[in-house]
Design a protein around this motif. Structure first.
Motif, PDB file in Angstrom:
ATOM      1  N   ARG A  59      10.551  -0.016   8.157  1.00 46.53           N
ATOM      2  CA  ARG A  59      11.517  -0.133   7.075  1.00 46.53           C
ATOM      3  C   ARG A  59      12.569   0.952   7.221  1.00 46.53           C
ATOM      4  O   ARG A  59      12.276   2.047   7.693  1.00 46.53           O
ATOM      5  CB  ARG A  59      10.838  -0.025   5.703  1.00 46.53           C
TER       6      ARG A  59
ATOM      7  N   ALA B 145       8.711  -9.485  -1.674  1.00 43.32           N
ATOM      8  CA  ALA B 145       8.699  -8.217  -2.399  1.00 43.32           C
ATOM      9  C   ALA B 145       7.742  -8.296  -3.568  1.00 43.32           C
ATOM     10  O   ALA B 145       7.706  -9.299  -4.297  1.00 43.32           O
ATOM     11  CB  ALA B 145      10.105  -7.877  -2.890  1.00 43.32           C
TER      12      ALA B 145
ATOM     13  N   LEU C 157      13.692  -1.474  -1.725  1.00 40.34           N
ATOM     14  CA  LEU C 157      12.586  -0.837  -1.014  1.00 40.34           C
ATOM     15  C   LEU C 157      12.049   0.378  -1.748  1.00 40.34           C
ATOM     16  O   LEU C 157      10.928   0.813  -1.492  1.00 40.34           O
ATOM     17  CB  LEU C 157      13.029  -0.459   0.400  1.00 40.34           C
ATOM     18  N   THR C 158      12.836   0.928  -2.641  1.00 43.99           N
ATOM     19  CA  THR C 158      12.365   2.064  -3.432  1.00 43.99           C
ATOM     20  C   THR C 158      11.359   1.616  -4.485  1.00 43.99           C
ATOM     21  O   THR C 158      10.416   2.346  -4.809  1.00 43.99           O
ATOM     22  CB  THR C 158      13.546   2.751  -4.127  1.00 43.99           C
ATOM     23  N   HIS C 159      11.545   0.413  -5.004  1.00 46.10           N
ATOM     24  CA  HIS C 159      10.753  -0.044  -6.143  1.00 46.10           C
ATOM     25  C   HIS C 159       9.705  -1.103  -5.795  1.00 46.10           C
ATOM     26  O   HIS C 159       8.832  -1.391  -6.621  1.00 46.10           O
ATOM     27  CB  HIS C 159      11.682  -0.605  -7.217  1.00 46.10           C
ATOM     28  N   TYR C 160       9.803  -1.685  -4.619  1.00 41.68           N
ATOM     29  CA  TYR C 160       8.935  -2.809  -4.274  1.00 41.68           C
ATOM     30  C   TYR C 160       8.157  -2.561  -2.990  1.00 41.68           C
ATOM     31  O   TYR C 160       8.680  -1.969  -2.036  1.00 41.68           O
ATOM     32  CB  TYR C 160       9.759  -4.088  -4.103  1.00 41.68           C
ATOM     33  N   ASN C 161       6.930  -3.052  -2.990  1.00 37.86           N
ATOM     34  CA  ASN C 161       6.153  -3.160  -1.772  1.00 37.86           C
ATOM     35  C   ASN C 161       6.642  -4.405  -1.024  1.00 37.86           C
ATOM     36  O   ASN C 161       6.994  -5.407  -1.644  1.00 37.86           O
ATOM     37  CB  ASN C 161       4.667  -3.309  -2.092  1.00 37.86           C
TER      38      ASN C 161
ATOM     39  N   ASP D  22       1.977  -1.880  -7.600  1.00 35.66           N
ATOM     40  CA  ASP D  22       1.508  -1.010  -6.522  1.00 35.66           C
ATOM     41  C   ASP D  22       0.022  -1.158  -6.221  1.00 35.66           C
ATOM     42  O   ASP D  22      -0.453  -0.654  -5.192  1.00 35.66           O
ATOM     43  CB  ASP D  22       1.786   0.452  -6.878  1.00 35.66           C
TER      44      ASP D  22
ATOM     45  N   ASP E  51      17.975  -0.618   3.075  1.00 39.13           N
ATOM     46  CA  ASP E  51      17.195  -1.600   2.317  1.00 39.13           C
ATOM     47  C   ASP E  51      16.797  -2.776   3.196  1.00 39.13           C
ATOM     48  O   ASP E  51      16.946  -3.951   2.813  1.00 39.13           O
ATOM     49  CB  ASP E  51      17.973  -2.085   1.090  1.00 39.13           C
TER      50      ASP E  51
ATOM     51  N   MET F  16      14.949   2.712   4.647  1.00 33.90           N
ATOM     52  CA  MET F  16      15.256   2.838   3.230  1.00 33.90           C
ATOM     53  C   MET F  16      16.762   2.948   2.993  1.00 33.90           C
ATOM     54  O   MET F  16      17.255   2.538   1.949  1.00 33.90           O
ATOM     55  CB  MET F  16      14.555   4.056   2.650  1.00 33.90           C
TER      56      MET F  16
ATOM     57  N   ARG G 246       3.457  -0.386   2.007  1.00 33.39           N
ATOM     58  CA  ARG G 246       3.413   0.134   0.648  1.00 33.39           C
ATOM     59  C   ARG G 246       4.647   0.992   0.389  1.00 33.39           C
ATOM     60  O   ARG G 246       5.003   1.840   1.210  1.00 33.39           O
ATOM     61  CB  ARG G 246       2.155   0.970   0.436  1.00 33.39           C
ATOM     62  N   ARG G 247       5.252   0.808  -0.767  1.00 29.09           N
ATOM     63  CA  ARG G 247       6.485   1.537  -1.054  1.00 29.09           C
ATOM     64  C   ARG G 247       6.229   3.013  -1.229  1.00 29.09           C
ATOM     65  O   ARG G 247       7.072   3.842  -0.903  1.00 29.09           O
ATOM     66  CB  ARG G 247       7.141   0.964  -2.314  1.00 29.09           C
TER      67      ARG G 247
END
Length: 125
Positions: A72, A98, A29-33, A102, A77, A74, A52-53
């Motif tokens: 979400r 995922a 979730l940190t790196h993906y929308n 961005d 995850d 975080m 949006r992430r």
């Protein structure tokens, strides 16, 4: 490799509620929308909601606005899709997805990089 595992589907009467969960690989979730899609028999896979992430902003298609809520967590995850006031037309297989990029088109299935196995939602009396 990102892994996504959905759960929470089932049979529910019209007007009922379900909460879908999608557990992702650590750090996803940190790196993906993230998006929730659905596909009914004989129909194309369609976006239901996405987040949006970078800023956590959510988007919903018109047919679910006011009834579905995507959130979400975080720390876990995990993304959720709370579905209230379900209708027969919500019947479909629901998928978590995922997307790394961005920017660009986030509303089409082809724009997503990883998919879960899906969970069936059936709304029927």
């Amino acid at each position: 490799q990102v892994q996504l595992v959905e759960s929470g589907g089932g049979l529910v009467q019209p007007g009922g509620s379900l909460r879908l969960s999608c557990v992702a690989s650590a750090g996803t979730l940190t790196h993906y929308n993230m998006g929730w899609f659905r596909q009914a028999p004989g129909k194309e896979r369609e976006l239901v909601s996405r987040v949006r992430r970078l800023n956590g902003l959510t988007y919903y298609i018109d047919s679910v606005k006011g009834r579905f809520t995507m959130t979400r967590d975080m720390t876990k995850d995990t993304v959720y899709l709370q579905m209230d006031n379900l209708k027969s037309e919500d019947t479909a297989a629901y998928y978590c997805a995922a997307r790394l990029a961005d920017y660009g088109d986030m509303d089409r299935a082809r724009g997503y990089d990883y998919w879960g196995q899906g969970t069936q939602v059936t709304v029927s009396s």
